[in-house]
Structures are given as C-alpha cells and as structure tokens.
Scaffold this motif. Structure first.
Motif, PDB file in Angstrom:
ATOM      1  N   PRO A 202       2.537   8.020   6.830  1.00  0.00           N
ATOM      2  CA  PRO A 202       3.510   7.884   5.736  1.00  0.00           C
ATOM      3  C   PRO A 202       3.364   6.553   5.004  1.00  0.00           C
ATOM      4  CG  PRO A 202       4.577   8.802   7.671  1.00  0.00           C
ATOM      5  CD  PRO A 202       3.194   8.382   8.101  1.00  0.00           C
ATOM      6  N   GLU A 203       3.007   5.496   5.742  1.00  0.00           N
ATOM      7  CA  GLU A 203       2.855   4.184   5.109  1.00  0.00           C
ATOM      8  C   GLU A 203       1.689   4.171   4.128  1.00  0.00           C
ATOM      9  OE1 GLU A 203       5.220   4.061   8.590  1.00  0.00           O
ATOM     10  OE2 GLU A 203       3.100   4.631   8.454  1.00  0.00           O
ATOM     11  N   GLU A 204       0.603   4.867   4.469  1.00  0.00           N
ATOM     12  CA  GLU A 204      -0.517   4.963   3.531  1.00  0.00           C
ATOM     13  C   GLU A 204      -0.102   5.754   2.291  1.00  0.00           C
ATOM     14  OE1 GLU A 204      -4.284   6.243   5.035  1.00  0.00           O
ATOM     15  OE2 GLU A 204      -4.047   5.128   6.904  1.00  0.00           O
ATOM     16  N   SER A 205       0.633   6.839   2.487  1.00  0.00           N
ATOM     17  CA  SER A 205       1.100   7.628   1.349  1.00  0.00           C
ATOM     18  C   SER A 205       2.010   6.801   0.455  1.00  0.00           C
ATOM     19  CB  SER A 205       1.857   8.871   1.842  1.00  0.00           C
ATOM     20  OG  SER A 205       1.033   9.715   2.608  1.00  0.00           O
ATOM     21  N   HIS A 206       2.939   6.079   1.072  1.00  0.00           N
ATOM     22  CA  HIS A 206       3.860   5.245   0.310  1.00  0.00           C
ATOM     23  C   HIS A 206       3.097   4.159  -0.440  1.00  0.00           C
ATOM     24  CE1 HIS A 206       7.910   2.861   0.353  1.00  0.00           C
ATOM     25  NE2 HIS A 206       7.597   3.317  -0.838  1.00  0.00           N
ATOM     26  N   SER A 207       2.098   3.568   0.190  1.00  0.00           N
ATOM     27  CA  SER A 207       1.286   2.546  -0.477  1.00  0.00           C
ATOM     28  C   SER A 207       0.587   3.130  -1.689  1.00  0.00           C
ATOM     29  CB  SER A 207       0.246   1.982   0.503  1.00  0.00           C
ATOM     30  OG  SER A 207       0.858   1.321   1.590  1.00  0.00           O
ATOM     31  N   ARG A 208       0.021   4.318  -1.535  1.00  0.00           N
ATOM     32  CA  ARG A 208      -0.708   4.948  -2.642  1.00  0.00           C
ATOM     33  C   ARG A 208       0.218   5.211  -3.834  1.00  0.00           C
ATOM     34  NH1 ARG A 208      -1.434   9.482  -0.737  1.00  0.00           N
ATOM     35  NH2 ARG A 208      -1.012  11.092  -2.284  1.00  0.00           N
ATOM     36  N   ILE A 209       1.430   5.601  -3.544  1.00  0.00           N
ATOM     37  CA  ILE A 209       2.415   5.837  -4.607  1.00  0.00           C
ATOM     38  C   ILE A 209       2.720   4.543  -5.347  1.00  0.00           C
ATOM     39  CG2 ILE A 209       4.807   6.506  -5.056  1.00  0.00           C
ATOM     40  CD1 ILE A 209       4.447   8.303  -2.452  1.00  0.00           C
ATOM     41  N   GLN A 210       2.959   3.463  -4.591  1.00  0.00           N
ATOM     42  CA  GLN A 210       3.292   2.202  -5.236  1.00  0.00           C
ATOM     43  C   GLN A 210       2.097   1.631  -6.003  1.00  0.00           C
ATOM     44  OE1 GLN A 210       6.248   1.493  -5.543  1.00  0.00           O
ATOM     45  NE2 GLN A 210       7.091   2.830  -3.953  1.00  0.00           N
ATOM     46  N   ILE A 211       0.893   1.831  -5.504  1.00  0.00           N
ATOM     47  CA  ILE A 211      -0.313   1.424  -6.226  1.00  0.00           C
ATOM     48  C   ILE A 211      -0.370   2.130  -7.581  1.00  0.00           C
ATOM     49  CG2 ILE A 211      -2.839   1.671  -6.232  1.00  0.00           C
ATOM     50  CD1 ILE A 211      -2.684   1.170  -3.162  1.00  0.00           C
ATOM     51  N   HIS A 212      -0.063   3.415  -7.578  1.00  0.00           N
ATOM     52  CA  HIS A 212      -0.072   4.200  -8.812  1.00  0.00           C
ATOM     53  C   HIS A 212       1.020   3.734  -9.770  1.00  0.00           C
ATOM     54  CE1 HIS A 212      -0.089   7.666 -11.502  1.00  0.00           C
ATOM     55  NE2 HIS A 212       1.198   7.846 -11.234  1.00  0.00           N
ATOM     56  N   LEU A 213       2.244   3.574  -9.247  1.00  0.00           N
ATOM     57  CA  LEU A 213       3.362   3.205 -10.112  1.00  0.00           C
ATOM     58  C   LEU A 213       3.212   1.795 -10.670  1.00  0.00           C
ATOM     59  CD1 LEU A 213       6.368   4.676  -8.067  1.00  0.00           C
ATOM     60  CD2 LEU A 213       5.238   5.650 -10.081  1.00  0.00           C
ATOM     61  N   ALA A 214       2.516   0.919  -9.932  1.00  0.00           N
ATOM     62  CA  ALA A 214       2.335  -0.465 -10.390  1.00  0.00           C
ATOM     63  C   ALA A 214       1.234  -0.598 -11.435  1.00  0.00           C
ATOM     64  CB  ALA A 214       2.028  -1.372  -9.201  1.00  0.00           C
ATOM     65  N   GLY A 215       0.490   0.477 -11.686  1.00  0.00           N
ATOM     66  CA  GLY A 215      -0.528   0.440 -12.723  1.00  0.00           C
ATOM     67  C   GLY A 215      -1.892  -0.032 -12.274  1.00  0.00           C
ATOM     68  N   PHE A 216      -2.137  -0.066 -10.961  1.00  0.00           N
ATOM     69  CA  PHE A 216      -3.467  -0.412 -10.479  1.00  0.00           C
ATOM     70  C   PHE A 216      -4.398   0.794 -10.615  1.00  0.00           C
ATOM     71  CE2 PHE A 216      -0.822  -3.376  -7.915  1.00  0.00           C
ATOM     72  CZ  PHE A 216      -1.404  -4.570  -8.336  1.00  0.00           C
TER      73      PHE A 216
END
Length: 314
Positions: A202-216
């Motif tokens: 779940p932590e990897e999934s959550h990280s991927r979401i935040q990476i996307h939302l942050a514009g990386f």
C-alpha cells in the motif's frame, strides 16, 4: 478466505453445550478474552498479534455465523475475506449488499447496502457468498477517495500474492463499464486505469499516487538492476531520463520476524546498506523515504525535489 482463522474464535454456545460457559465470564473479567461479536470471543494474546485486516476478517467470520438470513458480504467485508489491503482504517461494522426491496437500517454491527444484486458479480468463498474481487474493489472505489481506491485495486492485482493475483485490470475495467453512469463510476474508472499489478505494498501505491499528483514524471516500476556481482534489486520507482531510483521502505523489514527470517536486525541493516551502495554505483542518484513521509505528502515531494527530480506542475 483464510478459514483457519475460524480456529481463533471461541463460541459461547459451544461452552454452554458442555456446561463450561462460566469460563468465558471468568476470562472476560480477567481481561483474557476479547469480544469479537455477541457470543463470540478471541483470546487476547492471539488477538494482539493480528493486524487490522485480520481483525476485520475475524469480525466478518463471526458475523457470518450469527446471521440467520443469506447475505452477500461486500465492500470492506469482502476485502477482508480476500486479504485486499487498504490505505485507511477498517470500519467497526460489516458490509453486506442486499436486494433493493429488502430495505432495513444499518444496525447491530451490519452496514447494509440495499442497491440490488442483479448486476453484482458474486462468488462463493468458503461457506459465504461474497462479491468477487473485481466487484469488491470497484464498489470500494465508488465510495472512497482516489488514493484509497487505487491502493485497494493494486492489492487485488498484486502479482506476488500467494496463489496469484485476485483479478485482472481488464476485469476491473469491465466492472466499471457495467456501472457506467451510476454514482461514483467515473472515480472508479479513473482508479482502475491508474491501477497496476506491479505495486508491492500500500505504501508503494500511495507513493505512486503522490508522485503523480505532485507533477513528477511517471516512473517505471520494479526496474531490475544488475552489476558485475549479479542481481542488486528491483527498485520501486525509476526515472530513466534522470537516471534516478526511488524506494519507499518501512521499518518492518528490520523488526518483523516474517521479514527477518531468523536474521539479526543489525545484519539486515548492513545488508540493506550494502545493497544501496551497489545500487548507487549503477544509477546516478537514489532517493529513499518511509511511509511516514507520505503524511503530509509534501515531505516526500521535498525529498524528490532535493534530489533534482523535475516537476511539470505544482
């Protein structure tokens, strides 16, 4: 479903039948038992070692024994039975889906979804009827925030799950198509499109979401790295244009016996440090963060910005 967890449940009716129901009362007074559901208990020491998912599964199993009419377990209850991981907390109630004409309020520890069963994909697991894995995560996605929805879908798709993935991405998209136009379907469809079988936690999934939302930039997942000594790692994230690897690691690998596998925690720390040193020799930069760095997400974003990873938007 993990039927072995039935063995953790103690039933008052069984002890009454053999004239030993007084042991339940005594052990409750001494704090040796936990009340899972009316008339159903678990030993405190065995309860303490269960994670929230396993505890909710036990609640669902206990509830299934008490119900006198057939129901279809769904939403969080179905997720617990299948072992689907979630990002948020597990509820104190048990979700069931019923026919529209059934009606009735959510009470007695039951949360009723009277939405009908005509278009619901149902399977039989053990001795109970339950929504299929694809149906379960799509139902959750219709009512949960985007990040929670993606975490649930990634968990159902997880390729390394014992016994294989619970479902496929095509099945998720098919379930979304079946509810097109209904409340929450667009959010579920977006989550299904974003989901992947390559997220290991779940932590990897959550990280991927935040990476996307942050514009990386979108990273490659589970990129394999090898040096002259052989295999190094499958990194959680890799940005090829920047030659940058990113990893989200919790502390369980240094504390949890399941990860330690008999090794001394200090040896695991040293092995992980050596692994990272080898990785840094084959990629330009490496970033690491813990699950705690996702709250608030700006902490993880700052880690990637300081590492020089570009952003297309704020």
């Amino acid at each position: 479903m993990n039927d072995s967890q039935h063995d953790l449940l103690l039933r008052r009716r069984d002890l009454v039948a053999i004239g030993e129901d007084h042991t339940i009362r005594r052990r409750l007074r001494h704090g040796q038992l936990v009340r899972v559901a009316p008339g159903i208990y678990a030993e405190l020491e065995r309860w303490r070692v269960l994670d929230p998912l396993a505890r909710h599964r036990m609640l669902v199993l206990a509830t299934a024994e008490r119900l006198r009419t057939p129901v279809v377990f769904s939403h969080h209850a179905a997720a617990a039975l299948f072992g689907i991981r979630l990002l948020g907390d597990w509820p104190r109630t048990v979700d069931v889906t019923l026919e529209r004409a059934t009606g009735g309020r959510s009470d007695g520890g039951i949360r009723r979804h009277c939405t009908g069963l005509d278009d619901v994909d149902i399977v039989v697991s053990g001795q109970v009827a339950v929504t299929s894995p694809a149906q379960t995560v799509v139902d959750l996605a219709r009512m949960l925030p985007f990040a929670d929805a993606v975490v649930a879908m990634d968990s159902a798709l997880h390729r390394k799950r014992a016994g294989g993935a619970l479902t496929t991405k095509d099945a998720l998209l098919d379930r979304c198509a079946a509810i097109e136009g209904q409340r929450g379907w667009r959010r579920a469809h977006l989550a299904a499109e974003f989901s992947t079988h390559l997220s290991d936690s779940p932590e990897e999934s959550h990280s991927r979401i935040q990476i996307h939302l942050a514009g990386f930039p979108r990273p490659e997942l589970q990129q394999t790295f090898v040096d002259a000594e052989g295999f190094i790692a499958d990194t959680d994230f890799y940005w090829r244009d920047c030659d940058h690897a990113g990893e989200c690691d919790g502390r369980d690998k240094y504390r949890n016996p399941a990860y330690l596998r008999g090794r001394d925690p200090a040896d695991v720390v040293i092995a992980e440090k050596n692994r990272e040193n080898r990785l840094r020799r084959v990629v330009r930069t490496v970033s690491r963060w813990e699950p705690a760095d996702l709250y608030p997400p700006s902490r993880m974003v700052d880690i990637l910005i300081r590492a020089g990873l570009p952003r297309s938007r704020r």
